[in-house]
Design a protein around this motif. Structure first.
Motif, PDB file in Angstrom:
ATOM      1  N   ALA A  68       0.845  -1.196   0.000  1.00  0.00           N
ATOM      2  CA  ALA A  68       0.000   0.000   0.000  1.00  0.00           C
ATOM      3  C   ALA A  68       0.877   1.240   0.000  1.00  0.00           C
ATOM      4  O   ALA A  68       1.874   1.314   0.713  1.00  0.00           O
ATOM      5  CB  ALA A  68      -0.909  -0.008   1.215  1.00  0.00           C
ATOM      6  N   ARG A  69       0.503   2.223  -0.785  1.00  0.00           N
ATOM      7  CA  ARG A  69       1.297   3.456  -0.892  1.00  0.00           C
ATOM      8  C   ARG A  69       0.736   4.577  -0.029  1.00  0.00           C
ATOM      9  O   ARG A  69       1.265   5.668  -0.019  1.00  0.00           O
ATOM     10  CB  ARG A  69       1.332   3.924  -2.345  1.00  0.00           C
ATOM     11  N   PHE A  70      -0.341   4.337   0.654  1.00  0.00           N
ATOM     12  CA  PHE A  70      -0.925   5.373   1.501  1.00  0.00           C
ATOM     13  C   PHE A  70      -1.316   4.759   2.833  1.00  0.00           C
ATOM     14  O   PHE A  70      -1.452   3.552   2.968  1.00  0.00           O
ATOM     15  CB  PHE A  70      -2.148   6.006   0.843  1.00  0.00           C
ATOM     16  N   GLN A  71      -1.479   5.608   3.811  1.00  0.00           N
ATOM     17  CA  GLN A  71      -1.943   5.183   5.124  1.00  0.00           C
ATOM     18  C   GLN A  71      -3.447   5.384   5.178  1.00  0.00           C
ATOM     19  O   GLN A  71      -3.925   6.513   5.041  1.00  0.00           O
ATOM     20  CB  GLN A  71      -1.253   5.990   6.224  1.00  0.00           C
ATOM     21  N   PRO A  72      -4.229   4.319   5.379  1.00  0.00           N
ATOM     22  CA  PRO A  72      -5.686   4.468   5.324  1.00  0.00           C
ATOM     23  C   PRO A  72      -6.256   5.353   6.417  1.00  0.00           C
ATOM     24  O   PRO A  72      -7.341   5.900   6.258  1.00  0.00           O
ATOM     25  CB  PRO A  72      -6.201   3.036   5.434  1.00  0.00           C
ATOM     26  N   GLU A 119      -5.685  12.992   5.209  1.00  0.00           N
ATOM     27  CA  GLU A 119      -6.084  13.271   3.831  1.00  0.00           C
ATOM     28  C   GLU A 119      -7.057  12.221   3.298  1.00  0.00           C
ATOM     29  O   GLU A 119      -8.029  12.541   2.618  1.00  0.00           O
ATOM     30  CB  GLU A 119      -4.860  13.334   2.912  1.00  0.00           C
ATOM     31  N   VAL A 120      -6.819  10.965   3.625  1.00  0.00           N
ATOM     32  CA  VAL A 120      -7.679   9.884   3.158  1.00  0.00           C
ATOM     33  C   VAL A 120      -9.045   9.973   3.833  1.00  0.00           C
ATOM     34  O   VAL A 120     -10.092   9.839   3.181  1.00  0.00           O
ATOM     35  CB  VAL A 120      -7.012   8.516   3.410  1.00  0.00           C
ATOM     36  N   GLN A 121      -9.052  10.206   5.115  1.00  0.00           N
ATOM     37  CA  GLN A 121     -10.317  10.337   5.843  1.00  0.00           C
ATOM     38  C   GLN A 121     -11.122  11.521   5.321  1.00  0.00           C
ATOM     39  O   GLN A 121     -12.338  11.436   5.161  1.00  0.00           O
ATOM     40  CB  GLN A 121     -10.059  10.485   7.345  1.00  0.00           C
ATOM     41  N   ASN A 122     -10.458  12.620   5.040  1.00  0.00           N
ATOM     42  CA  ASN A 122     -11.137  13.797   4.508  1.00  0.00           C
ATOM     43  C   ASN A 122     -11.713  13.518   3.123  1.00  0.00           C
ATOM     44  O   ASN A 122     -12.816  13.943   2.808  1.00  0.00           O
ATOM     45  CB  ASN A 122     -10.162  14.976   4.455  1.00  0.00           C
ATOM     46  N   PHE A 123     -10.981  12.787   2.285  1.00  0.00           N
ATOM     47  CA  PHE A 123     -11.470  12.447   0.950  1.00  0.00           C
ATOM     48  C   PHE A 123     -12.765  11.653   1.040  1.00  0.00           C
ATOM     49  O   PHE A 123     -13.745  11.961   0.367  1.00  0.00           O
ATOM     50  CB  PHE A 123     -10.410  11.643   0.199  1.00  0.00           C
TER      51      PHE A 123
END
Length: 69
Positions: A48-52, A56-60
């Protein structure tokens, strides 16, 4: 016989000359060296290239939720 040869450059000839110049410049700047081999293993490629749980992910996902009916 009264026609004289025009010394002006037409639009198409100007375009051809410009494109030939651009291609020649690009070809001369290319590096002819060898390409380095890929250094990542298959496991590294698939990680995985991002932290879930990142902000930023939570905001998206918060912003892009479907509206409730």
């Amino acid at each position: 016989m009264g026609d004289r040869h025009k010394a002006t450059i037409g639009r198409r000839q100007l375009l051809r000359t410009g494109i030939i110049g651009i291609v020649a410049t690009a070809a001369s700047t290319l590096e002819t060296g060898t390409v380095a081999a890929d250094t990542e293993s298959n496991a590294e490629k698939r990680k995985a290239r991002f932290q879930p749980n990142a902000a930023e992910v939570q905001n998206f996902y918060r912003v892009n939720r479907y509206p409730k009916r």
